[in-house]
Write an enzyme that holds these catalytic residues in place. Structure first.
Site, PDB file in Angstrom:
ATOM      1  N   LYS A  14       0.838  -1.107  -0.083  1.00  0.00           N
ATOM      2  CA  LYS A  14      -0.050  -0.062  -0.022  1.00  0.00           C
ATOM      3  C   LYS A  14       1.165   1.317   0.106  1.00  0.00           C
ATOM      4  CE  LYS A  14      -2.119  -1.006   3.795  1.00  0.00           C
ATOM      5  NZ  LYS A  14      -1.591  -2.181   4.401  1.00  0.00           N
ATOM      6  N   ARG A  88      -9.322   1.083   9.290  1.00  0.00           N
ATOM      7  CA  ARG A  88      -8.944  -0.402   9.609  1.00  0.00           C
ATOM      8  C   ARG A  88     -10.067  -1.049  10.329  1.00  0.00           C
ATOM      9  NH1 ARG A  88      -2.906   0.447   9.377  1.00  0.00           N
ATOM     10  NH2 ARG A  88      -2.116  -1.453   9.612  1.00  0.00           N
ATOM     11  N   ARG A 127      11.686  -5.737   3.985  1.00  0.00           N
ATOM     12  CA  ARG A 127      11.680  -4.370   4.238  1.00  0.00           C
ATOM     13  C   ARG A 127      12.462  -4.027   5.556  1.00  0.00           C
ATOM     14  NH1 ARG A 127       5.836  -1.871   4.930  1.00  0.00           N
ATOM     15  NH2 ARG A 127       5.651  -2.814   6.707  1.00  0.00           N
ATOM     16  N   ARG A 139      11.544  -0.522  11.602  1.00  0.00           N
ATOM     17  CA  ARG A 139      10.419  -0.493  12.302  1.00  0.00           C
ATOM     18  C   ARG A 139      10.271  -1.662  13.211  1.00  0.00           C
ATOM     19  NH1 ARG A 139       5.067   0.402   8.544  1.00  0.00           N
ATOM     20  NH2 ARG A 139       4.188  -0.862  10.183  1.00  0.00           N
ATOM     21  N   ARG A 150      -0.055  -8.468  13.895  1.00  0.00           N
ATOM     22  CA  ARG A 150      -0.773  -7.486  12.826  1.00  0.00           C
ATOM     23  C   ARG A 150      -1.692  -8.173  11.892  1.00  0.00           C
ATOM     24  NH1 ARG A 150       4.353  -5.119  10.694  1.00  0.00           N
ATOM     25  NH2 ARG A 150       3.077  -3.465   9.546  1.00  0.00           N
TER      26      ARG A 150
HETATM   27  P1  AMP Z   1       1.084   0.576   8.958  1.00  0.00           P
HETATM   28  O1  AMP Z   1       2.070   1.592   9.110  1.00  0.00           O
HETATM   29  O2  AMP Z   1      -0.122   0.969   8.268  1.00  0.00           O
HETATM   30  O3  AMP Z   1       1.585  -0.715   8.991  1.00  0.00           O
HETATM   31  O4  AMP Z   1       0.645   0.957  10.720  1.00  0.00           O
HETATM   32  C1  AMP Z   1       1.298   0.505  11.767  1.00  0.00           C
HETATM   33  C2  AMP Z   1       0.702   0.445  12.989  1.00  0.00           C
HETATM   34  O5  AMP Z   1      -0.048   1.533  13.476  1.00  0.00           O
HETATM   35  C3  AMP Z   1      -0.558  -0.467  13.092  1.00  0.00           C
HETATM   36  O6  AMP Z   1       0.084  -1.990  13.316  1.00  0.00           O
HETATM   37  C4  AMP Z   1      -1.248  -0.136  14.178  1.00  0.00           C
HETATM   38  O7  AMP Z   1      -0.793  -0.338  15.396  1.00  0.00           O
HETATM   39  C5  AMP Z   1      -1.231   1.283  14.170  1.00  0.00           C
HETATM   40  N1  AMP Z   1      -2.459   2.000  12.982  1.00  0.00           N
HETATM   41  C6  AMP Z   1      -2.096   2.415  11.743  1.00  0.00           C
HETATM   42  N2  AMP Z   1      -3.244   2.765  11.221  1.00  0.00           N
HETATM   43  C7  AMP Z   1      -4.124   2.559  12.177  1.00  0.00           C
HETATM   44  C8  AMP Z   1      -5.881   2.668  11.943  1.00  0.00           C
HETATM   45  N3  AMP Z   1      -6.362   3.120  11.001  1.00  0.00           N
HETATM   46  N4  AMP Z   1      -6.464   2.374  13.147  1.00  0.00           N
HETATM   47  C9  AMP Z   1      -5.709   1.612  14.175  1.00  0.00           C
HETATM   48  N5  AMP Z   1      -4.295   1.597  14.363  1.00  0.00           N
HETATM   49  C10 AMP Z   1      -3.588   1.907  13.124  1.00  0.00           C
END
Ligand code: AMP
Length: 194
Positions: A14, A88, A127, A139, A150
């Protein structure tokens, strides 16, 4: 101008595709993951709590992420918004519909990057390796253990959005296992007809 959601599990690509749309079409990427990583460094109590949840692979509360998105929507995006990693949960999806409607904006497509789960953990480990090799920050949630959490969160809370948007006739499914350029081409086709 189109506002789109990029939907798919962690590691589906994404973020990579969103970046291409930002440079190629002048769209604005709204990644709640990026916003939360920024909040983490703010040194506030909220930042500390968010960090704890993220490191374990859980979901941050709907209220926090909806608030972050609302702030960014205020700034507008003449080229359209890309929602990356948001919504989400179904609650976030409903909130997004309200926030857009209030501003007279439409949601033009929900693009699901369909991927093979087994390949995902490999992408995530890659990554982390690439970040390490180029001296970028790694990360903390890009480990096989946290990734498993996740992915579970994805199936439990986020995958129901696929049916929700399908019923709303907004869903477009794209093969996320194809080469990056091919995926970008498929997304471009959707945008050109939106
Ligand atoms: P990402 O970079 O999209 O993989 O997000 C990393 C982490 O941020 C996720 O594993 C969640 O802990 C948190 N996170 C990101 N977006 C959301 C969302 N829309 N709702 C809840 N938690 C989120």
């Amino acid at each position: 101008m189109a506002n789109i959601i990029l939907l798919g599990p962690p590691g589906a690509g994404k973020g990579t595709q969103a970046e291409r749309l930002v440079s190629g079409r002048g769209m604005v990427q709204l990644s709640t993951g990026d916003m939360l990583r920024e909040a983490k460094t703010s040194g506030t109590e909220m930042g500390r709590k968010v960090a704890e949840v993220m490191e374990k692979g859980g979901l941050v509360t709907d209220e926090i992420v909806i608030g972050l998105i609302e702030e960014k929507l205020e700034k507008g995006a003449p080229g359209g918004f890309i929602f990356d990693g948001f919504p989400r949960t179904l609650k976030q999806a409903d909130a997004l519909a309200d926030l857009l409607a209030k501003r007279g904006l439409t949601l033009d497509a929900v693009i699901e990057l369909v991927v093979d789960d087994k390949a995902l953990v490999g992408r995530i480990v890659n990554r982390a390796d690439e970040a390490r090799a180029s001296g970028q920050p790694v990360r903390k949630d890009d480990t096989p253990e946290v990734f498993a959490v996740r992915l579970q969160e994805y199936y439990k809370n986020t995958a129901p959005l696929i049916g929700y948007y399908w019923a709303k006739k907004s869903l477009v499914q794209i093969d996320g296992m194809a080469a990056m350029d091919q995926v970008a081409g498929a997304i471009a086709k959707v945008l050109d007809r939106a």
